[in-house]
Design a protein around this motif. Structure first.
Motif, PDB file in Angstrom:
ATOM      1  N   GLY A 139       0.845  -1.209   0.155  1.00 47.98           N
ATOM      2  CA  GLY A 139      -0.174   0.186   0.016  1.00 47.98           C
ATOM      3  C   GLY A 139       0.614   1.174   0.119  1.00 47.98           C
ATOM      4  O   GLY A 139       2.227   1.281   0.788  1.00 47.98           O
ATOM      5  N   ARG A 140      -0.141   2.667  -0.488  1.00 45.00           N
ATOM      6  CA  ARG A 140       0.845   3.677  -0.540  1.00 45.00           C
ATOM      7  C   ARG A 140       0.857   3.955   0.715  1.00 45.00           C
ATOM      8  O   ARG A 140       0.218   4.195   1.720  1.00 45.00           O
ATOM      9  N   GLY A 141       2.565   4.034   1.525  1.00 45.28           N
ATOM     10  CA  GLY A 141       3.028   4.452   2.529  1.00 45.28           C
ATOM     11  C   GLY A 141       3.552   3.874   3.165  1.00 45.28           C
ATOM     12  O   GLY A 141       3.784   3.978   4.699  1.00 45.28           O
ATOM     13  N   SER A 142       2.619   2.491   3.014  1.00 43.38           N
ATOM     14  CA  SER A 142       3.186   1.105   3.899  1.00 43.38           C
ATOM     15  C   SER A 142       4.755   1.264   4.519  1.00 43.38           C
ATOM     16  O   SER A 142       5.017   0.489   5.868  1.00 43.38           O
ATOM     17  N   CYS A 143       5.007   1.647   3.618  1.00 45.30           N
ATOM     18  CA  CYS A 143       6.837   1.192   4.534  1.00 45.30           C
ATOM     19  C   CYS A 143       7.294   3.263   4.394  1.00 45.30           C
ATOM     20  O   CYS A 143       8.088   3.475   4.991  1.00 45.30           O
ATOM     21  N   ASP A 144       6.588   4.242   3.584  1.00 43.28           N
ATOM     22  CA  ASP A 144       6.837   5.463   3.978  1.00 43.28           C
ATOM     23  C   ASP A 144       6.574   6.397   4.400  1.00 43.28           C
ATOM     24  O   ASP A 144       5.629   6.765   3.840  1.00 43.28           O
ATOM     25  N   ALA A 145       5.331   6.331   5.356  1.00 41.29           N
ATOM     26  CA  ALA A 145       6.359   6.256   6.574  1.00 41.29           C
ATOM     27  C   ALA A 145       5.468   5.343   7.807  1.00 41.29           C
ATOM     28  O   ALA A 145       5.441   4.894   9.243  1.00 41.29           O
ATOM     29  N   LEU A 146       4.274   5.140   6.740  1.00 46.08           N
ATOM     30  CA  LEU A 146       3.296   4.643   7.284  1.00 46.08           C
ATOM     31  C   LEU A 146       3.102   3.168   8.834  1.00 46.08           C
ATOM     32  O   LEU A 146       2.765   2.791   9.899  1.00 46.08           O
ATOM     33  N   GLY A 147       3.925   2.080   7.851  1.00 45.08           N
ATOM     34  CA  GLY A 147       3.980   1.327   8.801  1.00 45.08           C
ATOM     35  C   GLY A 147       5.006   1.218  10.164  1.00 45.08           C
ATOM     36  O   GLY A 147       4.877   0.480  10.743  1.00 45.08           O
ATOM     37  N   SER A 148       5.881   2.706  10.572  1.00 44.47           N
ATOM     38  CA  SER A 148       6.747   2.551  11.499  1.00 44.47           C
ATOM     39  C   SER A 148       5.701   3.437  12.544  1.00 44.47           C
ATOM     40  O   SER A 148       5.591   3.196  13.817  1.00 44.47           O
ATOM     41  N   ILE A 149       4.647   4.396  11.975  1.00 45.06           N
ATOM     42  CA  ILE A 149       3.855   4.969  12.455  1.00 45.06           C
ATOM     43  C   ILE A 149       2.643   3.461  12.866  1.00 45.06           C
ATOM     44  O   ILE A 149       2.281   3.801  14.163  1.00 45.06           O
ATOM     45  N   ALA A 150       2.639   2.728  12.564  1.00 46.50           N
ATOM     46  CA  ALA A 150       1.854   1.719  12.771  1.00 46.50           C
ATOM     47  C   ALA A 150       1.975   0.884  14.744  1.00 46.50           C
ATOM     48  O   ALA A 150       1.785   0.289  15.012  1.00 46.50           O
ATOM     49  N   ALA A 151       3.654   0.881  13.878  1.00 48.69           N
ATOM     50  CA  ALA A 151       4.381  -0.388  15.346  1.00 48.69           C
ATOM     51  C   ALA A 151       4.624   1.366  16.115  1.00 48.69           C
ATOM     52  O   ALA A 151       4.103   0.141  17.369  1.00 48.69           O
ATOM     53  N   LEU A 152       4.487   2.167  16.032  1.00 45.43           N
ATOM     54  CA  LEU A 152       4.662   3.229  17.353  1.00 45.43           C
ATOM     55  C   LEU A 152       3.269   2.703  18.199  1.00 45.43           C
ATOM     56  O   LEU A 152       2.987   3.073  19.039  1.00 45.43           O
ATOM     57  N   LEU A 153       2.025   3.269  17.479  1.00 49.23           N
ATOM     58  CA  LEU A 153       0.958   3.214  17.671  1.00 49.23           C
ATOM     59  C   LEU A 153       0.395   2.209  18.226  1.00 49.23           C
ATOM     60  O   LEU A 153      -0.263   1.712  19.121  1.00 49.23           O
ATOM     61  N   GLY A 154       0.686   0.579  17.913  1.00 54.36           N
ATOM     62  CA  GLY A 154       0.265  -0.452  18.846  1.00 54.36           C
ATOM     63  C   GLY A 154       1.602  -0.623  19.768  1.00 54.36           C
ATOM     64  O   GLY A 154       0.743  -1.516  20.567  1.00 54.36           O
ATOM     65  N   THR A 155       2.854   0.248  19.904  1.00 51.93           N
ATOM     66  CA  THR A 155       3.647   0.721  21.050  1.00 51.93           C
ATOM     67  C   THR A 155       2.523   0.889  22.386  1.00 51.93           C
ATOM     68  O   THR A 155       1.944   0.641  23.438  1.00 51.93           O
ATOM     69  N   LEU A 156       1.798   2.023  21.804  1.00 46.97           N
ATOM     70  CA  LEU A 156       1.177   2.818  22.617  1.00 46.97           C
ATOM     71  C   LEU A 156       0.157   2.056  23.088  1.00 46.97           C
ATOM     72  O   LEU A 156      -0.088   1.477  24.454  1.00 46.97           O
ATOM     73  N   GLN A 157      -0.755   1.452  22.386  1.00 43.27           N
ATOM     74  CA  GLN A 157      -1.890   0.554  22.643  1.00 43.27           C
ATOM     75  C   GLN A 157      -1.821  -0.219  24.001  1.00 43.27           C
ATOM     76  O   GLN A 157      -1.852  -0.583  24.768  1.00 43.27           O
ATOM     77  N   ASP A 158      -0.211  -1.039  23.392  1.00 42.26           N
ATOM     78  CA  ASP A 158      -0.340  -2.163  24.177  1.00 42.26           C
ATOM     79  C   ASP A 158       0.652  -2.078  25.990  1.00 42.26           C
ATOM     80  O   ASP A 158      -0.700  -2.560  26.676  1.00 42.26           O
ATOM     81  N   LEU A 159       0.596  -0.481  26.193  1.00 41.49           N
ATOM     82  CA  LEU A 159       1.777   0.161  27.319  1.00 41.49           C
ATOM     83  C   LEU A 159       0.173   0.068  27.577  1.00 41.49           C
ATOM     84  O   LEU A 159       0.097  -0.142  29.034  1.00 41.49           O
ATOM     85  N   ALA A 160      -0.604   1.213  27.635  1.00 42.24           N
ATOM     86  CA  ALA A 160      -2.353   1.720  27.989  1.00 42.24           C
ATOM     87  C   ALA A 160      -2.795   0.988  28.547  1.00 42.24           C
ATOM     88  O   ALA A 160      -3.317   1.271  29.373  1.00 42.24           O
ATOM     89  N   GLU A 161      -3.072  -0.546  27.834  1.00 45.05           N
ATOM     90  CA  GLU A 161      -3.873  -1.373  28.438  1.00 45.05           C
ATOM     91  C   GLU A 161      -3.597  -2.504  29.498  1.00 45.05           C
ATOM     92  O   GLU A 161      -4.281  -2.663  29.643  1.00 45.05           O
ATOM     93  N   GLU A 162      -2.312  -1.720  29.439  1.00 47.42           N
ATOM     94  CA  GLU A 162      -1.201  -2.762  30.592  1.00 47.42           C
ATOM     95  C   GLU A 162      -1.183  -1.730  31.295  1.00 47.42           C
ATOM     96  O   GLU A 162      -1.186  -2.329  33.074  1.00 47.42           O
ATOM     97  N   GLY A 163      -1.803  -0.818  31.711  1.00 48.15           N
ATOM     98  CA  GLY A 163      -2.221   0.157  32.613  1.00 48.15           C
ATOM     99  C   GLY A 163      -0.158   0.787  32.469  1.00 48.15           C
ATOM    100  O   GLY A 163       0.184   1.044  33.865  1.00 48.15           O
ATOM    101  N   PHE A 164       0.395   0.851  32.289  1.00 45.77           N
ATOM    102  CA  PHE A 164       1.870   1.612  32.034  1.00 45.77           C
ATOM    103  C   PHE A 164       1.706   3.046  32.251  1.00 45.77           C
ATOM    104  O   PHE A 164       0.936   3.748  30.977  1.00 45.77           O
ATOM    105  N   ASP A 165       2.517   3.728  32.443  1.00 41.78           N
ATOM    106  CA  ASP A 165       2.347   5.097  33.008  1.00 41.78           C
ATOM    107  C   ASP A 165       3.415   5.880  31.378  1.00 41.78           C
ATOM    108  O   ASP A 165       4.232   6.013  32.771  1.00 41.78           O
ATOM    109  N   LEU A 166       2.885   5.727  31.120  1.00 42.92           N
ATOM    110  CA  LEU A 166       3.152   6.354  29.554  1.00 42.92           C
ATOM    111  C   LEU A 166       3.965   7.858  29.121  1.00 42.92           C
ATOM    112  O   LEU A 166       4.845   8.652  29.712  1.00 42.92           O
ATOM    113  N   LYS A 167       3.135   8.817  31.515  1.00 43.73           N
ATOM    114  CA  LYS A 167       3.737   9.949  31.554  1.00 43.73           C
ATOM    115  C   LYS A 167       4.266   9.370  32.239  1.00 43.73           C
ATOM    116  O   LYS A 167       5.252  11.065  32.985  1.00 43.73           O
TER     117      LYS A 167
END
Length: 363
Positions: A87-115
């Protein structure tokens, strides 16, 4: 799943390459309890800012704009096929953003203190055009920021150097005549070929003189001139770029190019973009920290590379921060109809980013 996140981003960007993915990023973060702040860049365009803690030291940045879905009449493939997501942008650079959003989601769901994290996350706009988003971003970044991790496709290798760029647009005036009587006119295409030959030879000369680790590259981007009619054209145009390694003096290269152009009154030229190269020492504390976390998370050493293209890291380096470039995907397929990212790389990127955010919440 991370591919579900990426698919939503790619579809949104396909509808609007400049803003679409940004709206999806906002919606996603809102669903997991994170509120992004919009920073206006210019009319209709904005950066998205997520401050995680007070006095952050590390900026993690990724651009959410993409090139259009259709380039030269060819549409990018779309969807997951086997181990790849296309897909357009899958490599440059939406794939990186998807990985970062997935990280934020997992940490938020486990109650990790992002602050508690010493990180500022920024999703920038306009990287594919003038890079204005990363310039405007600097207006609100706190003085505590020292380092920047810029997410771009590097096949999960850490780019410590970025090639400079020197891009020109050249217009060549000709004199029209019937194509059977070329001596009665002046063919600008012949001069265009001469310009291209000179610039290719110039690249070779500089590579022999300075022996850079990464060769200086002359890249013709667009040539226009002539028609189907049997006629000598009245004008021709050439757009080209030099990718400049750190060892090559950009000012000297520019001087040689323009010295050649000034010899010919029929040539008009303008500099479209000029950005010097930069490099970061592998022994810097930030690089050593990233390498240590990478090996802990993924079980093998982090490899180093260079970034052959301009990125937002250039503007951050000019600001005085220490930027490095890293992310999933192969830059060679970006901007093509075959643009894709390996799903395995997305998962590894998410694993590394998770480890990085955890570490930066403990120091």
């Amino acid at each position: 799943m991370i591919t579900d996140i990426l698919e939503r981003l790619v579809r949104a960007a396909g509808a609007d390459p400049f803003r679409g993915a940004g709206e999806e990023i906002e919606n996603f973060c809102r669903r997991i309890g994170l509120n992004l702040k919009r920073q206006p860049v210019r009319e209709g365009l904005y950066n998205l800012i997520l401050p995680l803690g007070e006095n952050p030291q590390v900026l993690i940045s990724a651009h959410f704009d993409t090139v259009p879905a259709v380039v030269e009449g060819r549409c990018a493939r779309m969807g997951q096929e086997g181990s790849r997501f296309y897909g357009r942008g899958s490599c440059d650079a939406l794939g990186s953003i998807a990985a970062l959003l997935g990280t934020l989601q997992d940490l938020a769901e486990e109650g990790f203190d992002l602050k508690s994290s010493l990180v500022l996350i920024a999703f920038t706009v306009d990287e594919e055009e003038g890079g204005e988003g990363s310039v405007i971003l600097q207006n609100i970044v706190p003085a505590s920021i020292k380092w920047a991790l810029v997410l771009e496709p590097t096949s999960l290798k850490l780019a410590l150097a970025e090639m400079g760029t020197l891009e020109y647009r050249v217009k060549i005036k000709g004199k029209t005549a019937h194509g059977s009587l070329p001596e009665r006119g002046h063919n600008p295409l012949l001069m265009l070929f001469e310009v291209g030959s000179y610039l290719q030879d110039l690249a070779g000369e500089f590579n022999r003189t300075f022996n850079p680790r990464i060769p200086l590259k002359f890249i013709p981007l667009k040539a226009v001139g002539g028609s189907e009619a049997l006629a000598i054209p009245g004008k021709a145009e050439l757009k080209f770029d030099f990718r400049v390694p750190p060892e090559v003096p950009l000012s000297l290269l520019k001087g040689k190019i323009e010295e050649f152009f000034w010899k010919y009154p029929e040539i008009e030229f303008e500099v479209v973009e000029e950005a010097p190269p930069f490099q970061v020492e592998p022994a810097s504390p930030f690089v050593e920290m990233l390498a240590r976390i990478y090996e802990q998370e993924l079980g093998h050493p982090l490899e180093f590379t260079f970034m052959p293209s301009w990125t937002d890291a250039h503007n951050f380096y000019e600001k005085g921060w220490l930027p490095v470039i890293w992310g999933p995907g192969d830059l060679a397929v970006a901007h093509t109809e075959e643009e894709h990212v390996e799903v395995a790389e997305l998962l590894k990127a998410q694993q590394f980013l998770t480890g990085l955010l955890r570490y930066l919440s403990q120091v």
